[in-house]
Each structure stands twice: as C-alpha cells, then as structure tokens.
Design a protein around this motif. Sequence first.
Motif, mmCIF file in Angstrom:
data_model
loop_
_atom_site.group_PDB
_atom_site.id
_atom_site.type_symbol
_atom_site.label_atom_id
_atom_site.label_comp_id
_atom_site.label_asym_id
_atom_site.label_seq_id
_atom_site.Cartn_x
_atom_site.Cartn_y
_atom_site.Cartn_z
ATOM 1 N N VAL A 294 15.614 -5.287 43.143
ATOM 2 C CA VAL A 294 16.598 -4.267 42.932
ATOM 3 C C VAL A 294 16.875 -4.951 40.960
ATOM 4 C CG1 VAL A 294 18.253 -2.638 43.311
ATOM 5 C CG2 VAL A 294 17.361 -3.691 45.729
ATOM 6 N N HIS B 56 13.591 0.192 44.659
ATOM 7 C CA HIS B 56 14.001 -0.703 43.969
ATOM 8 C C HIS B 56 14.865 -0.349 42.916
ATOM 9 C CE1 HIS B 56 10.565 -3.521 46.174
ATOM 10 N NE2 HIS B 56 10.194 -2.666 46.625
ATOM 11 N N ALA C 236 17.672 2.903 46.483
ATOM 12 C CA ALA C 236 17.944 1.757 46.305
ATOM 13 C C ALA C 236 19.082 1.915 47.234
ATOM 14 C CB ALA C 236 17.645 0.062 45.730
#
Length: 182
Positions: free
Chosen positions: A84, A113, A132
């Motif tokens: 991430v 992400h 995310a």
Amino acid sequence: MTGSHNTMTYLKPHKWWMKLINFTSKCQDKTPEEQYAAGVRYFDIRVCMEKNAILPSYYGHGKIKYEKGDCQLLQEVLLKPGAVGRIILEKGDVDTFREYIDTLLSLPTVAEHIHYTVDNKKTWNIYRRGTADMSKYTVVENYPVYPKDGLLPWPKRHNRRYPKITPEMIDDDTHLYLCDFV
C-alpha cells in the motif's frame, strides 16, 4: 505492518549542493524492492511535479530533490501482494499532481494499493483516497519528528534511537510502523 518513511530518499540528490545537505533528508538506503523484501508493505512516496508533466519529475523530501528513479519499478512494488502507498506532493504544480493522481486512481488495480494522496503538505490536505482500507491501523512514527523532538534533522544519526523492524512489527495487524532506514 511496517512502512518506510520517505521511501524514495535512497536515490541520489538531483543537484551537487543537495549532496552537501542530504544527511538532513535521507531516510532510506534501500530500493523499494529491497524494502519490500525486508518486510515493508507501506510506502511513503513524496513527488515533485513540474507543470504539465505526465509522471513525477523528481522525488523529494524537504529541500532535497532526488533523481527520478524508476517509476516502473515503484509501480511494480506497489502492486505486490499486501503493498500500500500514500503519495504526497512534496513540491510542484498542484494541477499537474491532481491529473497524475486522477489517472492512477482510474485504474482499479492501482487504486486498491493507494491509501490516500496529499496535494498540500503544509495543510496535509487529502486530495483523494484510494480504495486500500487502512482504518484498522494506528500509525506509529518510528522515526524522529523534527523540530518537535528538539533535534537537528539528521535521520541516519538519530535512527539508532528507534527500534529496528522486528518480526512482531511486520506481523502486527493493528499498528503501522513508519520507519527510517529499514
């Protein structure tokens, strides 16, 4: 979960004079690929955008601009399982940055992400969020915060005061440990 603070500062400074004061800004000495291999899953990416640029012109931290590096490598690392990132405009053109972010987040495989993006570092204005979900994590700044800590900015020197990444940090599913020199 562990994260690297100022992920791209492993790169060489852009100008000769920046090399002289790089010790005040350099927070990493491994590539994103090496950071991922060391257990990092959260990447703090600070970009410098020139007007009308398609990709970041440089990466940055404070007064230092770092050579552009390999955008493809960074994107490949961000797309790895569990990775991430947050993307912050360190310097440059806000409109160009927003166009860049809009393009990135229009790709669902990338958006999942990305945690969030910041287009004004002084006010920490969040421009857009990715998909995310980081809501379960409490952020632990495992590095000196200048000038709050009363220290001159010298990440490498002050880093020894903070714990190195441990297996417990990597496996912790409630805290995000942002670290210098992973």
